[in-house]
Design an enzyme around this catalytic site. Structure first.
Site, mmCIF file in Angstrom:
data_model
loop_
_atom_site.group_PDB
_atom_site.id
_atom_site.type_symbol
_atom_site.label_atom_id
_atom_site.label_comp_id
_atom_site.label_asym_id
_atom_site.label_seq_id
_atom_site.Cartn_x
_atom_site.Cartn_y
_atom_site.Cartn_z
ATOM 1 N N SER A 1 5.356 3.357 10.807
ATOM 2 C CA SER A 1 6.221 2.536 9.964
ATOM 3 C C SER A 1 7.614 3.127 9.978
ATOM 4 C CB SER A 1 5.678 2.509 8.528
ATOM 5 O OG SER A 1 6.602 1.833 7.707
ATOM 6 N N HIS B 1 5.610 -0.729 13.124
ATOM 7 C CA HIS B 1 5.466 -1.492 11.880
ATOM 8 C C HIS B 1 6.843 -1.606 11.218
ATOM 9 C CE1 HIS B 1 3.157 -3.045 8.472
ATOM 10 N NE2 HIS B 1 3.932 -2.315 7.684
ATOM 11 N N ASP C 1 8.920 -2.977 8.140
ATOM 12 C CA ASP C 1 8.837 -3.444 6.751
ATOM 13 C C ASP C 1 10.111 -4.174 6.362
ATOM 14 O OD1 ASP C 1 6.257 -2.425 5.800
ATOM 15 O OD2 ASP C 1 7.135 -0.445 6.176
ATOM 16 N N MET D 1 11.974 -6.072 3.622
ATOM 17 C CA MET D 1 11.937 -6.257 2.158
ATOM 18 C C MET D 1 13.226 -6.933 1.701
ATOM 19 S SD MET D 1 10.463 -2.592 0.917
ATOM 20 C CE MET D 1 9.293 -1.640 1.909
ATOM 21 N N HIS E 1 6.135 -6.868 8.836
ATOM 22 C CA HIS E 1 5.444 -7.002 7.549
ATOM 23 C C HIS E 1 6.500 -7.489 6.547
ATOM 24 C CE1 HIS E 1 3.482 -4.669 3.944
ATOM 25 N NE2 HIS E 1 3.411 -5.977 3.803
ATOM 26 N N MET F 1 7.784 -8.408 3.169
ATOM 27 C CA MET F 1 7.617 -8.318 1.721
ATOM 28 C C MET F 1 8.791 -9.059 1.111
ATOM 29 S SD MET F 1 6.334 -4.411 1.746
ATOM 30 C CE MET F 1 6.924 -4.277 3.423
ATOM 31 N N MET G 1 -2.997 -3.771 1.669
ATOM 32 C CA MET G 1 -2.029 -2.826 1.091
ATOM 33 C C MET G 1 -2.803 -1.805 0.262
ATOM 34 S SD MET G 1 1.105 -3.385 2.014
ATOM 35 C CE MET G 1 1.667 -2.014 1.045
ATOM 36 N N PHE H 1 7.691 0.912 -1.130
ATOM 37 C CA PHE H 1 8.182 2.247 -0.796
ATOM 38 C C PHE H 1 7.170 3.019 0.049
ATOM 39 C CE2 PHE H 1 9.976 0.841 -4.770
ATOM 40 C CZ PHE H 1 11.338 1.037 -4.560
ATOM 41 N N GLY H 2 7.708 3.888 0.899
ATOM 42 C CA GLY H 2 6.848 4.800 1.637
ATOM 43 C C GLY H 2 6.513 6.011 0.784
ATOM 44 N N ASP I 1 -2.292 -0.185 5.172
ATOM 45 C CA ASP I 1 -0.887 0.204 5.047
ATOM 46 C C ASP I 1 -0.636 0.866 3.700
ATOM 47 O OD1 ASP I 1 1.877 0.388 5.233
ATOM 48 O OD2 ASP I 1 2.228 -1.776 5.092
ATOM 49 N N GLY J 1 -0.118 5.261 2.351
ATOM 50 C CA GLY J 1 -0.839 6.498 2.055
ATOM 51 C C GLY J 1 -1.864 6.897 3.098
HETATM 52 C C1 DX5 Z 1 5.163 0.048 1.831
HETATM 53 C C2 DX5 Z 1 5.211 -0.305 3.276
HETATM 54 C C3 DX5 Z 1 4.576 0.676 4.179
HETATM 55 C C4 DX5 Z 1 5.148 2.069 4.112
HETATM 56 C C5 DX5 Z 1 4.001 3.018 4.335
HETATM 57 O O1 DX5 Z 1 5.520 -1.052 1.080
HETATM 58 O O2 DX5 Z 1 4.591 -1.559 3.500
HETATM 59 O O3 DX5 Z 1 4.549 0.205 5.510
HETATM 60 O O4 DX5 Z 1 6.148 2.305 5.069
HETATM 61 O O5 DX5 Z 1 4.475 4.304 4.145
HETATM 62 P P1 DX5 Z 1 3.499 5.541 3.960
HETATM 63 O O6 DX5 Z 1 2.674 5.650 5.202
HETATM 64 O O7 DX5 Z 1 4.443 6.688 3.784
HETATM 65 O O8 DX5 Z 1 2.666 5.270 2.742
HETATM 66 ZN ZN ZN Z 2 4.215 -2.196 5.595
#
Ligand code: DX5
Ligand code: ZN
Length: 215
Positions: free
Chosen positions: A6, A31, A33, A35, A64, A66, A136, A142-143, A174, A176
């Protein structure tokens, strides 16, 4: 097992070299994201960044979204080489027509479920039409968040449905994802693991070993 780094967790000042660090690997899809600051309380990148990124990789690009109103992106993102377009189940009321429109333009279409959305929300007659389910395993936005354990039940639910219905969609997880839960995720039926902070939190020379450790 497909691994999807990601890029939300990549170094945005050096995106090209971040992407190129995966050139020698196989079964990678990046991947992406997207947003909008409304569906989730964060804003990321869009078409311009993805278009440039597509020039420096041969790997698949997995978007992805969001966003509220995913319908507004159908046309706009259709000419930048995306391999997959995943929208959130909760972000639209017109699932059937959205899937139909996406199918005309993208090789693969996915549906994402937030942690609080029941897995039984998606009827089998729509599962037949899609290519990927994104579970999810953190709340989106957030990552670097902690994996939510009940996600395993959702993965197992879709794994069983796949078998019962004879379907072949990917099960992507996706949020953690690390080397601590990857093995159990695979055992539950995950076929595609997204990882942001686990991969990009390492030194660049370690990226490939992080990918391998997820496999
Ligand atoms: C969160 C994103 C994820 C995120 C995952 O909303 O959809 O793709 O980047 O990050 P990690 O792997 O650090 O949880
Ligand atoms: Zn994602």
């Amino acid at each position: 097992m497909i691994v999807s780094p990601s890029i939300l967790s990549a170094d945005f000042l050096n995106l090209q070299s971040e992407i190129e660090a995966f050139n020698q690997l196989e079964n990678i899809s990046f991947h992406l994201d997207i947003m909008d600051g409304h569906y989730v309380p964060n804003l990321t990148f869009g078409k311009t960044v993805i278009k440039n990124l597509s020039k420096v990789t041969h790997h698949a690009l997995d978007a992805h979204l969001m966003v509220r109103n995913p319908e507004a992106y159908i046309e706009d993102l259709s000419d930048i080489g995306l391999n997959n377009f995943t929208f959130h189940w909760e972000a639209t009321t017109h699932h059937d027509s959205l899937i139909a429109e996406l199918k005309k333009r993208y090789p693969s279409v996915g549906i994402s479920l937030n942690p609080g959305t029941p897995e039984s929300s998606i009827p089998s007659y729509l599962l037949e039409k899609i290519d990927l389910i994104l579970i999810m395993s953190v709340n989106p936005g957030f990552g670097g968040q902690k994996f939510i354990d009940y996600s395993f039940e959702k993965i197992k639910y879709f794994t069983k449905l796949k078998q019962d219905l004879g379907l072949n969609f990917d099960i992507q997880v996706d949020g953690g994802v690390t080397d601590k839960n990857a093995k159990e995720l695979r055992a539950a039926g995950a076929t595609n693991l997204v990882a942001g902070s686990y991969i990009f939190g390492a030194d660049k020379k370690e990226y490939s070993s992080r990918v391998e450790s997820l496999r």
